[in-house]
Design an enzyme around this catalytic site. Structure first.
Site, PDB file in Angstrom:
ATOM      1  N   ARG A 529       0.852  -1.178   0.000  1.00  0.00           N
ATOM      2  CA  ARG A 529       0.000   0.000   0.000  1.00  0.00           C
ATOM      3  C   ARG A 529       0.886   1.224   0.000  1.00  0.00           C
ATOM      4  O   ARG A 529       1.963   1.218   0.584  1.00  0.00           O
ATOM      5  CB  ARG A 529      -0.851  -0.025   1.271  1.00  0.00           C
ATOM      6  CG  ARG A 529      -1.811   1.115   1.437  1.00  0.00           C
ATOM      7  CD  ARG A 529      -2.486   0.993   2.788  1.00  0.00           C
ATOM      8  NE  ARG A 529      -3.538  -0.017   2.776  1.00  0.00           N
ATOM      9  CZ  ARG A 529      -4.831   0.282   2.588  1.00  0.00           C
ATOM     10  NH1 ARG A 529      -5.190   1.511   2.374  1.00  0.00           N
ATOM     11  NH2 ARG A 529      -5.738  -0.662   2.622  1.00  0.00           N
ATOM     12  N   GLY A 533      -1.092   3.779  -4.714  1.00  0.00           N
ATOM     13  CA  GLY A 533      -2.180   2.834  -4.830  1.00  0.00           C
ATOM     14  C   GLY A 533      -1.955   1.629  -3.953  1.00  0.00           C
ATOM     15  O   GLY A 533      -0.973   1.542  -3.213  1.00  0.00           O
ATOM     16  N   ASP A 641      12.483   7.920  -7.904  1.00  0.00           N
ATOM     17  CA  ASP A 641      12.305   7.320  -6.584  1.00  0.00           C
ATOM     18  C   ASP A 641      12.947   5.936  -6.523  1.00  0.00           C
ATOM     19  O   ASP A 641      12.298   4.951  -6.193  1.00  0.00           O
ATOM     20  CB  ASP A 641      10.816   7.257  -6.235  1.00  0.00           C
ATOM     21  CG  ASP A 641      10.605   7.041  -4.739  1.00  0.00           C
ATOM     22  OD1 ASP A 641      11.590   7.191  -3.966  1.00  0.00           O
ATOM     23  OD2 ASP A 641       9.485   6.714  -4.323  1.00  0.00           O
TER      24      ASP A 641
END
Ligand SMILES: *[C@@H]1O[C@H](CO)[C@@H](O)[C@H](O)[C@H]1NC(C)=O
Ligand SMILES: *[C@@H]1O[C@H](CO)[C@@H](O)[C@H](O)[C@H]1NC(C)=O
Ligand SMILES: *[C@@H]1O[C@H](CO)[C@@H](O)[C@H](O)[C@H]1NC(C)=O
Ligand SMILES: *[C@@H]1O[C@H](CO)[C@@H](O)[C@H](O)[C@H]1NC(C)=O
Ligand SMILES: *[C@@H]1O[C@H](CO)[C@@H](O)[C@H](O)[C@H]1NC(C)=O
Ligand SMILES: *[C@@H]1O[C@H](CO)[C@@H](O)[C@H](O)[C@H]1NC(C)=O
Ligand SMILES: *[C@@H]1O[C@H](CO)[C@@H](O)[C@H](O)[C@H]1NC(C)=O
Ligand SMILES: *[C@@H]1O[C@H](CO)[C@@H](O)[C@H](O)[C@H]1NC(C)=O
Ligand SMILES: *[C@@H]1O[C@H](CO)[C@@H](O)[C@H](O)[C@H]1NC(C)=O
Ligand SMILES: *[C@@H]1O[C@H](CO)[C@@H](O)[C@H](O)[C@H]1NC(C)=O
Ligand SMILES: *[C@@H]1O[C@H](CO)[C@@H](O)[C@H](O)[C@H]1NC(C)=O
Length: 804
Positions: A529, A533, A641
């Site tokens: 999670r 999403g 990221d």
């Protein structure tokens, strides 16, 4: 065959009777022929891997060719992968044309049965036969078994494994997609013994690889060995006597491969996928399609955008010479008299380079003086003015007599100044020629605290999409490329042969919501999670296990969402997570990915099972995936990221980078027209540019990757603090500072060096590899982004040392 009479023998020397089809697959015997009209007249290699025969190349146009005999390929349907052609420039008619092996030993191709189109010019008294072997070599032998002729000696645009490439060999590209006649690009050994790529067009020729601006030696090439031999071995290792070598991304497996001089001017290695039908690019000479010389003609600029592929544009003030042919380039719309230097002006083209045709190099001149030099030279078309850091730093002026090989790249540091009448300059100036940059806002907003090792939930989260980075690319460019971001080479007519076209993204599809609901058992098994999403484990109806991500806050516009998804779905690299499909129904937005049983690197780093070899492979694989993202996409797609959570592992511990490109699918407003967007990275992995005012480039990913390397070596998370080593210092060090300090003092004490190694390795690691990894990592995390290597360079640095 018994000889009935002398007369018949004499006749057979001139006429070739048709071959009995039944024996055709074994070989062609002297005195027989293959007919274009008989589809069964095909030679097949003993293992059935290759076939040779007539293959259509146009309307009622055939070439005698060798192709990969894959299951679904059909010569009649003209969809086989051809590796060799006898008559690429002179196709033959579909009626009565034949290939005949005469009794005298000559192999002859006749158009319409009459006009000689091609021949081997071989002569042999003893009877010969023509056979095709499983390496794709068509061989003409005499009775003693001596080779009289073989197709390996005259390649067209493809080199097969173990096929020697030497001084006399040339791979010549085809003209365009679908037109197999000889094109303008070739791979050959240059007279100075270096394997090179050459553009040889109707008007000029120019070597563009290895990079002409560099010395051979700097490009890693040697000019000393004049044996000029290169070969691709069966495991995927290509090596040449000029020291050039590479290994394919899937090195080690014995699968069909081919090295091809593609029509767009690049050479690529293709590997046959497991389905036995489609091809995937497993190496290419260089990722920047616009670096190919001659791809656009004189006075034009090549721009690559992932959406449109490679595009040519005339430079301002010039118009296309012939609208049906870019290779002729552009011509000026203005007239400049040589006498009236005071009427000359210069228009700036940012980030644009034209290779070659300099009058000379003028160091340390002011811009004004450079302009003056060009104004006073009648033939000067413009000048390049750029700062060079090299041995003698300074501003350099290069006036040019011709504007050839123009290309524009966001990361090219140099501007071009076009010479034109003053009035024309002001016209273009007023039409807002604005400098373009890859832009991202540097406003940092971290949504979730950080990646924290204490979070139990995330420990078990194979697809952690918690934190997002949004990189918006804005700016106006004079060539009207708006907001491009990375995807993949898109097919456009003039674009690049598409790996993914060839490999047909068969799996990628549109799922219904009901299907996915069923596959996830009503979204019951949550595996992760995050802000992006929620991820669920699923079993698709065809039995495949998938990871399904349900996007929160996704684009509402279906068309836009589909556009993004389709492009990400086409990204294909063994070190990138494959997307299998999506669902966009009503307000639902879901993405379907391959599922990685071994979870993420973050989880596995805490297991002993991740031994040194695996760690090293993960470092290399991740670098390859990122290099592909950056370079194939020319900086347009940044991951933003990178962290161990986003590096997933397959059953062989091959890493796959996940989470790329997804930021585009989240609802962040109209990023296309905004210069500002929010950035979310993960603390500890974020490059200093994010919080300073420097532009965001692919080097932000390099930085994060460097941190991941340090984590691979030390087993320590950058989120942890490190007590300062200075006595009495309470200041905590970062992971980078700590490793730097340990390494700096390692010269004195061996133990210091060992201290940084992850204790879970229990001392089992390769010292040389470890030192290399740390050295590369420390370069990646340099404060100055320009001091960091590119991901492509990282791959090379990691592998170079491995071979020792
Ligand atoms: C392929 O290109 C060549 C050179 O431009 C041209 O002469 C030939 O007609 C083309 N062939 C086909 C099949 O389009
Ligand atoms: C080639 O064409 C045949 C006949 O149209 C088709 O059945 C086959 O799937 C095609 N194969 C490929 C690889 O496109
Ligand atoms: C072709 O000829 C060679 C030598 O003459 C022989 O060894 C080989 O078996 C022949 N191949 C076929 C398919 O007949
Ligand atoms: C040149 O390369 C060949 C093949 O790799 C090698 O056998 C030979 O020793 C080399 N010659 C020199 C002078 O290095
Ligand atoms: C590739 O082949 C060359 C020449 O045979 C050899 O020197 C090199 O070590 C090989 N590389 C790998 C990775 O096997
Ligand atoms: C452009 O090139 C085509 C093909 O080479 C030629 O037929 C045509 O006449 C040329 N057009 C002009 C305006 O020169
Ligand atoms: C340019 O100058 C040359 C000599 O310097 C002269 O012969 C010529 O007529 C001049 N042309 C124009 C257009 O002024
Ligand atoms: C340019 O000028 C600077 C400062 O005067 C000097 O340090 C540098 O060496 C010069 N560069 C060249 C190429 O002459
Ligand atoms: C580009 O490709 C499309 C579809 O493949 C085709 O319809 C179109 O005519 C092509 N355009 C040009 C300029 O060749
Ligand atoms: C995907 O499937 C849905 C539902 O079956 C349908 O409404 C939608 O049009 C499809 N989209 C595409 C791009 O095929
Ligand atoms: C990697 O992590 C996953 C998830 O925790 C686990 O299932 C797997 O066994 C680990 N692999 C190894 C070799 O430790």
């Amino acid at each position: 065959m018994a000889t009935p009479s002398m007369l018949l023998v004499a006749l057979l020397a001139f006429f070739c009777p048709p071959l009995l089809s039944s024996s055709s697959s074994d070989g062609l015997w002297a005195g027989s022929s293959l007919s274009v009209e008989e589809t069964a007249d095909v030679l097949t290699s003993p293992g059935g891997i290759f076939s040779a025969g007539f293959h259509p190349v146009g309307v009622n146009a055939y070439s005698f060719a060798i192709w990969f005999n894959t299951q679904s390929c059909s010569a009649v349907a003209n969809n086989c992968t051809m590796v060799w052609m006898a008559n690429r420039d002179q196709p033959v008619n579909g009626k009565r044309s034949n290939l005949c092996l005469s009794k005298s030993g000559n192999l002859v191709l006749k158009d319409g049965g009459q006009i000689l189109v091609w021949e081997t010019k071989t002569v042999s008294k003893s009877v010969t036969n023509l056979t095709l072997d499983d390496g794709g070599n068509l061989i003409l032998r005499d009775l003693q078994g001596h080779i009289l002729w073989q197709s390996y000696d005259s390649p067209t645009d493809t080199l097969l494994p173990l096929q020697p490439f030497n001084e006399n060999s040339k791979l010549i590209s085809s003209r365009s997609r679908g037109n197999y006649s000889s094109g303008y690009f070739q791979l050959y050994f240059s007279p100075d013994n270096v394997l090179s790529l050459l553009y040889k067009g109707p008007e000029y020729s120019s070597v563009y690889w290895p990079s002409p601006g560099r010395l051979r030696w700097d490009a890693g090439r040697s000019t000393y060995n004049n044996s000029k031999i290169a070969v691709l071995d069966s495991l995927g290792n290509f090596s040449s006597t000029d020291y050039f070598s590479f290994v394919s991304a899937d090195y080690g497996s014995k699968i069909p491969r081919m090295l091809k001089m593609d029509f767009d001017g690049n050479i690529r290695l293709y590997s046959l996928k497991e389905d036995g039908e489609s091809w995937v690019v497993s190496w290419q000479a260089f990722p920047q399609p616009c670096r190919v010389h001659g791809c656009c003609g004189p006075n034009s600029v090549c721009v690559y955008s992932p959406n449109l592929g490679r595009k040519c544009s005339c430079i301002p003030g010039y118009k296309m010479k012939n609208h049906s042919d870019w290779s002729l380039g552009c011509e000026p719309e203005f007239h400049l008299s040589c006498n009236q230097t005071e009427q000359v002006g210069f228009l700036k083209l940012s980030h644009t380079d034209f290779y070659g045709y300099d009058f000379g190099m003028y160091p340390n001149v002011t811009f004004k003086d450079c302009a003056k030099i060009c104004s006073q030279m009648c033939d000067c078309k413009g000048f390049q003015y750029k700062f060079f850091k090299a041995n003698k730093p300074g501003l350099y002026c290069y006036p040019k007599t011709q504007l050839l090989n123009g290309h524009r790249e966001p990361n090219f540091n140099g501007d071009m100044y076009l010479k034109m009448p003053k009035a024309t300059v002001s016209f273009y100036d007023s039409t807002a020629v604005e400098d373009s940059k890859l832009q991202c806002s540097n406003e940092v907003q971290t949504l979730e605290p950080t990646y924290s090792t204490s979070s139990k939930r995330r420990e078990n989260d194979p697809l952690d999409f918690a934190l997002w980075a949004v990189c918006a690319v804005g700016g106006i460019e004079f060539l009207a490329i708006f907001s491009v971001w990375c995807l993949m080479i898109r097919t456009h007519n003039d674009s690049i042969p598409k790996a993914n076209n060839l490999l047909a993204t068969t799996g990628f599809r549109n799922f219904t919501y009901a299907e996915l609901k069923k596959a996830t058992n009503s979204f019951s098994v949550e595996t992760g999670r995050g802000a992006g999403g929620i991820v669920f484990k699923a079993t698709l109806s065809d039995g495949r296990v998938a990871a399904i991500k349900r996007l929160v806050d996704a684009y509402q516009g279906e068309a836009e969402f589909l556009a993004e998804v389709n492009t990400i779905g086409k990204l294909n690299h063994m070190n990138l997570i494959a997307m299998w499909g999506y669902c966009a129904e009503g307000k639902h937005r879901l993405l379907v990915y391959e599922y990685m049983e071994h979870g993420s690197l973050a989880e596995n780093l805490s297991f002993k099972a991740l031994d040194w070899k695996n760690r090293f492979n993960i470092a290399v694989g991740t670098a390859r995936g990122l290099a592909y993202l950056h370079e194939e996409c020319l900086e347009w797609v940044l991951h933003c990221d990178i962290k161990p959570h986003n590096i997933l592992l397959d059953s062989n511990f091959q890493p796959k980078v996940s989470d790329f490109g997804l930021s585009r699918m989240l609802n962040r407003g109209d990023v296309k027209h905004s210069h500002v967007s929010r950035i979310r990275g993960t603390r500890g992995y974020m490059a200093p540019e994010w919080v300073s005012n420097f532009p965001i480039t692919s080097k932000v990913d390099v930085y994060s990757y460097g941190i991941v390397l340090l984590e691979l070596v030390t087993g320590r998370s950058p989120a942890m603090g490190f007590p300062g080593t200075d006595e009495g210092s309470l200041k905590e060090q970062t992971l980078v500072e700590w490793v730097r300090e340990q390494m700096a003092s390692a010269r004195e004490t061996e133990t210091r060096r060992r201290e940084i190694i992850d204790p879970k390795l229990e001392g089992r690691y390769d010292e040389a590899e470890m030192l290399n990894l740390v050295a590369v990592a420390l370069q990646c995390v340099e404060e100055d982004k320009d001091a960091r290597p590119t991901m492509g360079e990282v791959v090379q640095m990691l592998l170079r040392d491995q071979s020792h």
